[in-house]
Design an enzyme around this catalytic site. Structure first.
Site, short mmCIF file in Angstrom:
data_model
loop_
_atom_site.label_atom_id
_atom_site.label_comp_id
_atom_site.label_asym_id
_atom_site.label_seq_id
_atom_site.Cartn_x
_atom_site.Cartn_y
_atom_site.Cartn_z
N GLU A 247 34.77 -16.05 -67.17
CA GLU A 247 35.50 -15.86 -68.42
C GLU A 247 35.59 -14.39 -68.84
O GLU A 247 35.07 -13.99 -69.90
CB GLU A 247 34.89 -16.73 -69.52
CG GLU A 247 34.99 -18.21 -69.19
CD GLU A 247 34.48 -19.13 -70.29
OE1 GLU A 247 33.93 -18.64 -71.29
OE2 GLU A 247 34.63 -20.36 -70.14
N GLU A 497 34.94 -25.23 -64.84
CA GLU A 497 34.22 -25.68 -66.04
C GLU A 497 35.09 -26.65 -66.81
O GLU A 497 36.27 -26.40 -67.04
CB GLU A 497 33.83 -24.51 -66.96
CG GLU A 497 32.60 -23.74 -66.55
CD GLU A 497 32.12 -22.78 -67.63
OE1 GLU A 497 32.34 -23.07 -68.82
OE2 GLU A 497 31.54 -21.75 -67.26
#
Length: 774
Positions: A247, A497
């Site tokens: 991220e 994820e």
């Protein structure tokens, strides 16, 4: 070529027999974000700033405990692991000081994972940069290298850190993510990706801060890769690839006006400063800042709050001893003064903003910078360096490219970066459920559609009804997968994820054992994964140390599919040779016939393969609500933690190409359709994992379009796994497998039978009215 090795074929993974492999994986583990020695979850303040003296040896669990965890995950049907580690775990002691003990611990765990047949890719994890800026990832010394003082982040709100929060148990849920739009993260990520352009005065050890940070980060990951390669028995056989930074965030790069909140900033909670306000409070000035909260329809402005640091600064003082880590800071980079003031963005003498568009245009070319420019230039420049470093050690490594979450992927299609051995690795979370910690089965929002301008008005993005919500999840994932194809080229898409919070409804399930909301949410996410035609996923997350009070023990999150305070899903352990077999490809009724079980020879080795603490515990089926220790599966626990939704059938290896597959939890029916280029070889059939909980031996009904099949439970790879093998002809083929339908969220009695429900409607009424008696 080893039996676990994969190769990429367009948008799919394939094994050595050219069967399509579906990645059905899990993240291990969230507690790898913080040290084991001392054990320092994010609610513990003691010795927090002794960040140079920590060790991550024992994360995600000890070598001695690994068999319990790996065998459990294998029985639950997982075939892959996203192995979570942090830069801090490698290089906490200081620049260039690597923790070889942790590296050897990691290698030992990878070897054990190999024994269980897991495919693993390595995840260099970060959240809002570091534990010292409210998340995880980078060592503490990187914060000091950027000229910041982490001990002053609380009073200046340069970062909200649970470890330093006055009452950590009341740390606002999900507020940690707002640190991306607070001073510390804005400074560090800007320096990491674009320091040479926006902070040219930030020179340390003769390098710009951008190169200094990136070089240390990449060298640390490369060092770990070298050690894994030197181990000699892990490359390719178990470690199949490496993911890029988790991220990544742009900091202030591309912000058109730092005196305003950018329109694309969707997350606002608590105090929500503009970048200019964050700069001021970071330099000790007081500001009246808007406050926001997150309601059923998203974020809304709730008021204002005065943030008054009383003159304290988030920057290191001018008299700070900068020799501690051995670096030499350039004299042109002054301590005791805001880095952006030193670059003429504002004037501290009068607190005047001079260049509000400083980060919105390239300082050298004047070119306008937006998010796509950041992704295609700054992010990709870093990704190329990282990928080249890993490939210099593992030339055949699969690279999992993870661009900034929910943003348009980089434009790689048809370029030299269109790497045939690359995977598009986006993330997806249902933001409504994650932020509110409630499963709303009545409505949800197509967030991805809104971000891509799909709707004339956000009101049209609202989806009403559970069926529409499930389809909306699937359509969002499908759109993300297709976007990867459109921008990055023909590569597998794998959601590395996706997950749900378990502490929904203020921990209602922990008080009652009723996990209906969690089951519905988890099933909806898996329905989306199965329907979007991605190449696989790794669910977030497995945490061996999870408990009901502190959850994952990191920033109030509670997404682990396992908890020491919950009962494990009952595990049927039939004999190894137990099977139900069909022989007549034209007779579905004959295919469903049951054969007798063969007695199994019992020996210490077979017991070790198939039994764990949970398998031997009859107490696991009791209904006590008392929390238990973190060791093993036994104990008195209140529920199954929605395991019936995530322990589900899935293709393992498919001869041909999958057309569609899915599991109907309500009816307990799994279906798979495929297109086969040829008849299956006798030693390479299509294989499907079918969990014994849903498909108990002797009760499973199988219908096939043709061919023969068998079901057997095997102790291979260190854990008993029930598989269906199917030998079929070429062309379009279909199989349907029906198990035992159960009502979702019900507890089981000590005998494993469904317990009586409350009078219909009463339980739901009590939940809605928050009945004190319940």
């Amino acid at each position: 070529m080893g039996p676990l090795r994969l190769h990429i074929d367009g948008r799919t993974f394939r094994d050595e027999r050219n069967r399509e492999v579906t990645i059905h994986g899990i993240n291990v583990a969230a507690d790898a974000k913080f040290p084991a020695r001392p054990d320092q979850p994010s609610h513990v303040a003691e010795d927090f700033f002794e960040g140079d003296k920590v060790s991550f040896v024992g994360r995600p669990f000890s070598v001695g405990e690994a068999h319990v965890h790996f065998s459990r995950l294998k029985r639950w049907g997982y075939n892959a692991i996203r192995y979570v580690f942090t830069w801090e775990a490698i290089e906490a002691a200081g620049p260039g000081k690597y923790d070889e003990e942790w590296i050897q611990h990691t290698i030992s765990l990878l070897r054990l994972a190999k024994d269980y047949g897991f495919r693993i890719f390595m995840d260099p994890h970060q959240d809002v940069w570091s534990r010292f800026t409210g998340g995880s990832g980078a060592p503490m010394w990187t914060v000091y290298a950027c000229g910041l003082n982490p001990r002053a982040f609380d009073v200046t709100e340069a970062a909200l850190v649970q470890n330093t929060y006055p009452e950590p148990q009341n740390f606002p849920k999900m507020i940690w993510a707002t640190n991306y739009t607070r001073l510390a993260c804005q400074v560090i990520f800007t320096c990491f990706f674009a320091g040479k352009d926006f902070a040219p005065k930030a020179i340390i050890d003769g390098k710009n801060i951008q190169d200094y940070l990136q070089d240390h980060y990449i060298n640390a990951c490369k060092h770990l890769a070298k050690r894994i390669r030197e181990a000699g028995d892990l490359e390719g056989d178990v470690v199949i690839g490496w993911e890029s930074m988790n991220e990544p965030n742009r900091g202030l790069i591309g912000w058109p006006d730092i005196s305003r909140i950018p329109s694309e900033q969707k997350l606002q909670k608590g105090t929500s400063p503009t970048a200019w306000q964050a700069i001021l409070t970071g330099s000790g000035r007081s500001c009246e800042i808007d406050t926001w909260d997150f309601g059923g329809m998203g974020p809304y402005k709730s008021g204002t709050a005065l943030v008054d640091p009383k003159g304290q600064s988030a920057w290191l003082p001018s008299d700070y001893d900068d020799s501690h880590y051995g670096w030499k800071r350039d004299p042109g980079w002054k301590l005791g003064e805001c880095l952006w003031a030193q670059h003429g963005v504002w004037d501290p003498a009068g607190d005047v903003l001079l260049k509000k568009t400083y980060f919105g245009k390239h300082p050298k070319t004047g070119e306008t910078i937006d998010f796509e420019y950041y992704t295609n230039n700054y992010f990709m420049a870093h990704y190329r360096k990282y990928s080249s470093a890993i490939r210099s050690v593992f030339p055949e490594a699969i690279m999992f490219c993870q661009p900034p979450p929910f943003e348009i992927p980089p434009s790689l299609k048809g370029t030299k970066d269109d790497d045939p051995n690359m995977v598009y690795a986006p993330h997806f979370y249902d933001g409504i459920t994650l932020m509110t910690k409630k499963w709303n089965r009545f409505w949800n929002v197509d967030v991805f559609g809104i971000l891509r301008g799909k709707y004339y008005s956000p009101a049209f993005a609202i989806k009403v009804g559970e069926t529409a919500i499930r389809n909306c999840f699937r359509d969002q994932l499908s759109a993300m997968r297709q976007e990867g194809v459109d921008y990055m080229g023909n590569h597998p898409c794998m959601f590395t994820e996706i997950g749900i919070p378990y502490d929904m409804d203020n921990g209602y399930a922990y008080k009652t054992g009723d996990y209906t909301s969690q089951t519905l949410a988890m099933d909806a996410n898996h329905f989306a994964l199965e329907g979007c035609k991605a190449a696989g996923f790794t669910l977030w997350v497995y945490v061996a140390s999870n408990n009901h009070y502190w959850g994952d023990r990191w920033n109030g999150e509670d997404l682990s599919i396992y908890s020491a305070d919950d009962r494990p899903l009952p595990f049927a352990s039939p004999s190894r040779n137990a099977s139900t077999t069909s022989f007549d490809p034209t007779s579905p009724s004959y295919s469903a016939s049951q054969s007798s079980e063969q007695p199994r020879t019992v020996s210490p080795s077979t017991l070790k393969q198939t039994l764990s603490v949970g398998d031997m515990s009859t107490a696991a089926f009791t209904n006590s609500k008392q929390p238990t220790s973190t060791s093993g599966d036994g104990g008195d626990k209140p529920g199954f933690r929605a395991a019936e939704a995530y322990v589900r059938p899935t293709p393992i290896a498919t001869h041909g190409t999958i057309a569609a597959f899915g599991f109907d939890l309500r009816a307990c029916v799994f279906t798979l359709s495929l297109a086969a280029p040829s008849p299956t070889a006798e030693d390479a059939p299509t294989e499907i994992f079918i969990p014994a909980f849903h498909f108990p031996p002797g009760t499973t009904q199988v219908t096939v379009s043709g061919g023969k099949w068998s079901i057997s439970t095997e102790g291979a790879d260190g854990a008993a796994v029930q598989k269906l093998r199917w030998w079929h002809a070429e062309g379009s083929q279909k199989i349907s497998v029906k198990g035992v339908a159960r009502r979702k969220g019900l507890l089981l009695s000590a005998e494993g039978q469904e317990e009586e429900e409350e009078e219909e409607g009463y339980l739901e009424q009590c939940r809605q009215q928050k009945c004190a008696v319940m």
